[in-house]
Scaffold this motif. Structure first.
Motif, PDB file in Angstrom:
ATOM      1  N   LEU A  75       0.822  -1.213   0.000  1.00 33.69           N
ATOM      2  CA  LEU A  75       0.000   0.000   0.000  1.00 33.69           C
ATOM      3  C   LEU A  75       0.855   1.263   0.000  1.00 33.69           C
ATOM      4  CD1 LEU A  75      -2.794  -0.965   2.566  1.00 33.69           C
ATOM      5  CD2 LEU A  75      -3.044  -0.728   0.085  1.00 33.69           C
ATOM      6  N   ALA A  76       2.021   1.196   0.667  1.00 35.27           N
ATOM      7  CA  ALA A  76       2.852   2.392   0.802  1.00 35.27           C
ATOM      8  C   ALA A  76       3.673   2.675  -0.449  1.00 35.27           C
ATOM      9  CB  ALA A  76       3.777   2.242   2.002  1.00 35.27           C
ATOM     10  N   LEU A  77       4.268   1.642  -1.048  1.00 35.18           N
ATOM     11  CA  LEU A  77       5.233   1.862  -2.129  1.00 35.18           C
ATOM     12  C   LEU A  77       4.808   1.230  -3.449  1.00 35.18           C
ATOM     13  CD1 LEU A  77       8.574   1.374  -0.141  1.00 35.18           C
ATOM     14  CD2 LEU A  77       7.260   3.467  -0.541  1.00 35.18           C
ATOM     15  N   GLY A  78       3.906   0.270  -3.428  1.00 44.84           N
ATOM     16  CA  GLY A  78       3.327  -0.267  -4.655  1.00 44.84           C
ATOM     17  C   GLY A  78       4.245  -0.968  -5.629  1.00 44.84           C
ATOM     18  N   PRO A  79       5.297  -1.674  -5.188  1.00 45.19           N
ATOM     19  CA  PRO A  79       6.097  -2.413  -6.177  1.00 45.19           C
ATOM     20  C   PRO A  79       5.380  -3.672  -6.642  1.00 45.19           C
ATOM     21  CG  PRO A  79       6.909  -2.878  -3.997  1.00 45.19           C
ATOM     22  CD  PRO A  79       5.796  -1.871  -3.835  1.00 45.19           C
ATOM     23  N   ASN A  80       5.803  -4.223  -7.764  1.00 46.60           N
ATOM     24  CA  ASN A  80       5.306  -5.525  -8.187  1.00 46.60           C
ATOM     25  C   ASN A  80       5.826  -6.599  -7.232  1.00 46.60           C
ATOM     26  OD1 ASN A  80       3.709  -4.880 -10.427  1.00 46.60           O
ATOM     27  ND2 ASN A  80       5.482  -4.790 -11.782  1.00 46.60           N
ATOM     28  N   ALA A  81       5.307  -7.808  -7.371  1.00 46.59           N
ATOM     29  CA  ALA A  81       5.681  -8.890  -6.461  1.00 46.59           C
ATOM     30  C   ALA A  81       7.144  -9.283  -6.613  1.00 46.59           C
ATOM     31  CB  ALA A  81       4.782 -10.101  -6.705  1.00 46.59           C
ATOM     32  N   ASP A  82       7.697  -9.182  -7.809  1.00 47.54           N
ATOM     33  CA  ASP A  82       9.083  -9.610  -8.019  1.00 47.54           C
ATOM     34  C   ASP A  82      10.063  -8.762  -7.209  1.00 47.54           C
ATOM     35  OD1 ASP A  82      10.784 -11.533  -9.480  1.00 47.54           O
ATOM     36  OD2 ASP A  82      11.648  -9.716 -10.343  1.00 47.54           O
ATOM     37  N   PRO A  83      10.023  -7.429  -7.296  1.00 47.14           N
ATOM     38  CA  PRO A  83      10.924  -6.662  -6.432  1.00 47.14           C
ATOM     39  C   PRO A  83      10.605  -6.815  -4.945  1.00 47.14           C
ATOM     40  CG  PRO A  83       9.513  -5.196  -7.730  1.00 47.14           C
ATOM     41  CD  PRO A  83       9.345  -6.563  -8.278  1.00 47.14           C
ATOM     42  N   MET A  84       9.342  -7.048  -4.588  1.00 44.30           N
ATOM     43  CA  MET A  84       9.032  -7.302  -3.180  1.00 44.30           C
ATOM     44  C   MET A  84       9.724  -8.571  -2.703  1.00 44.30           C
ATOM     45  SD  MET A  84       5.030  -6.250  -2.545  1.00 44.30           S
ATOM     46  CE  MET A  84       5.182  -6.530  -0.784  1.00 44.30           C
ATOM     47  N   SER A  85       9.757  -9.591  -3.538  1.00 42.55           N
ATOM     48  CA  SER A  85      10.385 -10.845  -3.132  1.00 42.55           C
ATOM     49  C   SER A  85      11.900 -10.708  -2.992  1.00 42.55           C
ATOM     50  CB  SER A  85      10.056 -11.949  -4.149  1.00 42.55           C
ATOM     51  OG  SER A  85      10.706 -11.715  -5.390  1.00 42.55           O
ATOM     52  N   LEU A  86      12.483  -9.688  -3.607  1.00 43.30           N
ATOM     53  CA  LEU A  86      13.926  -9.450  -3.514  1.00 43.30           C
ATOM     54  C   LEU A  86      14.313  -8.653  -2.271  1.00 43.30           C
ATOM     55  CD1 LEU A  86      14.686  -8.478  -7.224  1.00 43.30           C
ATOM     56  CD2 LEU A  86      15.519 -10.517  -6.067  1.00 43.30           C
ATOM     57  N   ALA A  87      13.326  -8.119  -1.544  1.00 41.27           N
ATOM     58  CA  ALA A  87      13.606  -7.191  -0.446  1.00 41.27           C
ATOM     59  C   ALA A  87      14.329  -7.883   0.711  1.00 41.27           C
ATOM     60  CB  ALA A  87      12.303  -6.565   0.045  1.00 41.27           C
ATOM     61  N   VAL A 118      13.671   0.027  -2.770  1.00 41.47           N
ATOM     62  CA  VAL A 118      12.904  -0.940  -3.559  1.00 41.47           C
ATOM     63  C   VAL A 118      13.783  -1.470  -4.688  1.00 41.47           C
ATOM     64  CG1 VAL A 118      10.862  -1.305  -4.988  1.00 41.47           C
ATOM     65  CG2 VAL A 118      10.752   0.250  -3.033  1.00 41.47           C
ATOM     66  N   PRO A 119      14.068  -2.779  -4.731  1.00 39.47           N
ATOM     67  CA  PRO A 119      14.877  -3.330  -5.829  1.00 39.47           C
ATOM     68  C   PRO A 119      14.187  -3.125  -7.181  1.00 39.47           C
ATOM     69  CG  PRO A 119      14.697  -4.891  -4.011  1.00 39.47           C
ATOM     70  CD  PRO A 119      13.702  -3.798  -3.750  1.00 39.47           C
ATOM     71  N   GLN A 120      14.971  -2.723  -8.154  1.00 42.60           N
ATOM     72  CA  GLN A 120      14.434  -2.492  -9.492  1.00 42.60           C
ATOM     73  C   GLN A 120      14.641  -3.725 -10.354  1.00 42.60           C
ATOM     74  OE1 GLN A 120      12.853   0.749 -10.077  1.00 42.60           O
ATOM     75  NE2 GLN A 120      13.037   0.299  -7.890  1.00 42.60           N
ATOM     76  N   HIS A 121      13.664  -4.027 -11.196  1.00 39.16           N
ATOM     77  CA  HIS A 121      13.800  -5.163 -12.095  1.00 39.16           C
ATOM     78  C   HIS A 121      13.427  -4.738 -13.505  1.00 39.16           C
ATOM     79  CE1 HIS A 121       9.546  -5.138 -11.755  1.00 39.16           C
ATOM     80  NE2 HIS A 121       9.326  -6.368 -12.164  1.00 39.16           N
ATOM     81  N   LYS A 122      13.682  -5.637 -14.466  1.00 39.72           N
ATOM     82  CA  LYS A 122      13.462  -5.360 -15.894  1.00 39.72           C
ATOM     83  C   LYS A 122      14.277  -4.147 -16.350  1.00 39.72           C
ATOM     84  CE  LYS A 122       8.829  -7.325 -16.282  1.00 39.72           C
ATOM     85  NZ  LYS A 122       7.429  -7.090 -16.684  1.00 39.72           N
ATOM     86  N   ARG A 143       0.242  -6.708  -7.571  1.00 37.87           N
ATOM     87  CA  ARG A 143      -0.078  -5.972  -8.799  1.00 37.87           C
ATOM     88  C   ARG A 143      -1.212  -4.972  -8.551  1.00 37.87           C
ATOM     89  NH1 ARG A 143       2.452  -3.961 -13.020  1.00 37.87           N
ATOM     90  NH2 ARG A 143       1.181  -3.872 -14.891  1.00 37.87           N
ATOM     91  N   ASN A 144      -2.195  -5.356  -7.759  1.00 36.46           N
ATOM     92  CA  ASN A 144      -3.241  -4.398  -7.387  1.00 36.46           C
ATOM     93  C   ASN A 144      -2.636  -3.201  -6.670  1.00 36.46           C
ATOM     94  OD1 ASN A 144      -4.635  -7.334  -6.866  1.00 36.46           O
ATOM     95  ND2 ASN A 144      -6.032  -5.919  -7.862  1.00 36.46           N
ATOM     96  N   GLY A 145      -1.660  -3.490  -5.788  1.00 38.36           N
ATOM     97  CA  GLY A 145      -1.034  -2.413  -5.043  1.00 38.36           C
ATOM     98  C   GLY A 145      -0.343  -1.409  -5.940  1.00 38.36           C
ATOM     99  N   LYS A 146       0.367  -1.908  -6.944  1.00 42.00           N
ATOM    100  CA  LYS A 146       1.055  -0.989  -7.852  1.00 42.00           C
ATOM    101  C   LYS A 146       0.060  -0.166  -8.658  1.00 42.00           C
ATOM    102  CE  LYS A 146       4.385  -0.622 -11.603  1.00 42.00           C
ATOM    103  NZ  LYS A 146       5.424  -1.282 -12.423  1.00 42.00           N
ATOM    104  N   ARG A 147      -0.963  -0.810  -9.185  1.00 40.07           N
ATOM    105  CA  ARG A 147      -1.936  -0.072  -9.999  1.00 40.07           C
ATOM    106  C   ARG A 147      -2.717   0.937  -9.148  1.00 40.07           C
ATOM    107  NH1 ARG A 147      -4.124  -4.532 -14.449  1.00 40.07           N
ATOM    108  NH2 ARG A 147      -2.251  -4.390 -15.723  1.00 40.07           N
ATOM    109  N   THR A 148      -2.943   0.586  -7.898  1.00 35.03           N
ATOM    110  CA  THR A 148      -3.618   1.534  -7.012  1.00 35.03           C
ATOM    111  C   THR A 148      -2.755   2.764  -6.787  1.00 35.03           C
ATOM    112  OG1 THR A 148      -4.782  -0.270  -5.889  1.00 35.03           O
ATOM    113  CG2 THR A 148      -4.628   1.832  -4.727  1.00 35.03           C
ATOM    114  N   LEU A 149      -1.484   2.551  -6.490  1.00 35.99           N
ATOM    115  CA  LEU A 149      -0.575   3.670  -6.217  1.00 35.99           C
ATOM    116  C   LEU A 149      -0.496   4.616  -7.410  1.00 35.99           C
ATOM    117  CD1 LEU A 149       1.667   4.647  -4.087  1.00 35.99           C
ATOM    118  CD2 LEU A 149       3.270   3.637  -5.700  1.00 35.99           C
ATOM    119  N   LEU A 150      -0.322   4.072  -8.613  1.00 36.05           N
ATOM    120  CA  LEU A 150      -0.130   4.925  -9.787  1.00 36.05           C
ATOM    121  C   LEU A 150      -1.437   5.547 -10.258  1.00 36.05           C
ATOM    122  CD1 LEU A 150       2.578   2.979 -11.815  1.00 36.05           C
ATOM    123  CD2 LEU A 150       2.832   4.731 -10.075  1.00 36.05           C
TER     124      LEU A 150
END
Length: 409
Positions: free
Chosen positions: A180-192, A208-212, A320-327
């Motif tokens: 809810l706070a930062l809205g990353p996708n699941a892949d960077p969340m799993s890298l945290a 927040v780890p960056q991917h792609k 993914r919902n979290g990221k779309r909500t944030l943006l």
């Protein structure tokens, strides 16, 4: 034959089964599963896969194999004893996967790079390139999966997190709060990891780890964002608990404790991942990290628990919902495209406009706030101003249609 992957790992591509890693993911490409295709085609596909393995992300090799080569098993023109592959195969692929534009483009790229090999020709390649397949584009969130949460749902979850925090598993409430706070996708969340938390001049921040981003290594770039104090405290507590658990964890080889090369993640598995547990695994440092799917499942389960505790209708939420909500919320509040791109982990703002059309939340917000004044607002919108006619409802519908068309261009 050994080749060096883009991530810097040696991969044996001499046999029929290739195994390679990137971060928490293990990939297996089994060429025997496409043995019914002509040998000239398999040879060219293997050569192209080696090129992709050296050039970019390992996931692109898997996407090419699964999305562009395996579908050829259902194409009559690509079956034995064919001696050449022509544009007819591309036509059949377009019938089989008409909406999968990314894989159609991968196939054209593969064919273009293979025109000097037996069974491929420049004329067929040029015919394929002349066919318009468009760009790969995810569907609007309100028409597909993972729609953004409404402002009411977001406020509800924040209130329930604060109210029921002691009834939730620690990793679950951190995952939902982080999303809810930062809205990353699941892949960077799993890298945290806990080490990504730091104390800035104005309060706690989290990287927040960056991917792609074509990085050779996962976690090569972190983007730091401010977070609130309660979330930071939960993250510190979770990192401490994970370190204690890791110190007592048993590994498949019988050893107990944390091997020196293995990292302690923020979202940790209950036991080492079998695919990464071996001492010779090149990505063993990620053996305790949850996968992206496991992180999203943790978010979904925690949110459903909150809904049950509150006696409310269930909310289906993933990362993914979290990221779309944030943006989408950022679009609603008028944040600049560059700021939204940075927050969403994009390299530039080319794709930010996609979130403006998600459910037309911005238009709904304006319509509720302005009522009949929406007609005057529409009159200032140049693409539709010359066409104004009809009732406010008709004008609103025309505005939505024109905005959707502009977003697709």
């Amino acid at each position: 034959m050994i080749v060096r992957s883009y991530s810097g790992h040696d991969v044996d591509v001499g046999g029929d089964v290739w195994t390679f890693y990137r971060g928490r993911k293990k990939y297996v490409v089994d060429w025997t599963t496409v043995g019914e295709l002509p040998q000239f085609l398999i040879h060219a596909a293997r050569s192209h896969a080696i090129y992709l393995l050296r050039k970019g992300a390992e996931s692109s090799v898997m996407a090419f194999f699964q999305g562009s080569i395996r579908p050829l098993l259902r194409c009559a023109s690509a079956q034995r004893p064919a001696e050449a592959l022509t544009e007819r195969a591309f036509d059949e692929l377009r019938m089989l996967i008409p909406h999968d534009k990314a894989n159609l483009q991968r196939f054209r790229q593969f064919y273009r790079r293979s025109v000097r090999l037996p069974g491929f020709d420049l004329e067929s390649s040029e015919v394929m390139d002349s066919i318009e397949v468009g760009q790969h584009r995810a569907p609007p969130a309100d028409q597909g999966r993972n729609p953004p949460l409404s402002p009411e749902q977001t406020d509800f979850l924040r209130r329930q997190l604060a109210l029921h925090r002691d009834l939730l598993p620690l990793d679950g409430r951190v995952a939902v709060g982080y999303s809810l706070a930062l809205g990353p996708n699941a892949d960077p969340m799993s890298l945290a990891r806990g080490e990504d938390l730091s104390e800035g001049e104005n309060g706690p921040t989290f990287g927040v780890p960056q991917h792609k981003k074509k990085h050779r290594r996962p976690r090569a770039e972190l983007r730091h964002f401010p977070i609130d104090v309660p979330l930071a405290e939960d993250m510190r507590l979770l990192a401490k608990r994970n370190a204690e658990r890791a110190s007592d964890m048993e590994w498949p080889d019988g050893t107990v404790g944390l091997p020196p090369c293995v990292a302690v993640p923020l979202f940790m598995r209950s036991r080492p991942a079998p695919s990464h547990a071996a001492a010779d695994c090149p990505e063993r440092e990620f053996a305790l990290h949850m996968t992206a799917q496991e992180v999203s499942a943790l978010i979904r389960a925690t949110v459903l628990t909150l809904c049950v505790l509150a006696g409310a209708d269930p909310i289906d939420m993933t990362a993914r919902n979290g990221k779309r909500t944030l943006l989408t919320d950022g679009q609603r509040h008028g944040l600049p495209a560059a700021a939204l791109a940075f927050a969403g982990g994009h390299q530039d703002d080319r794709h930010v406009n996609h979130y403006a059309a998600e459910g037309f939340a911005v238009l709904d917000h304006v319509e509720r706030a302005l009522g009949d004044r929406l007609v005057d607002l529409v009159a200032s919108y140049s693409p539709v101003a010359p066409k104004l006619a009809g009732t406010p409802e008709e004008i609103t519908a025309m505005f939505r249609k024109t905005a959707a068309e502009a977003n697709d261009d």
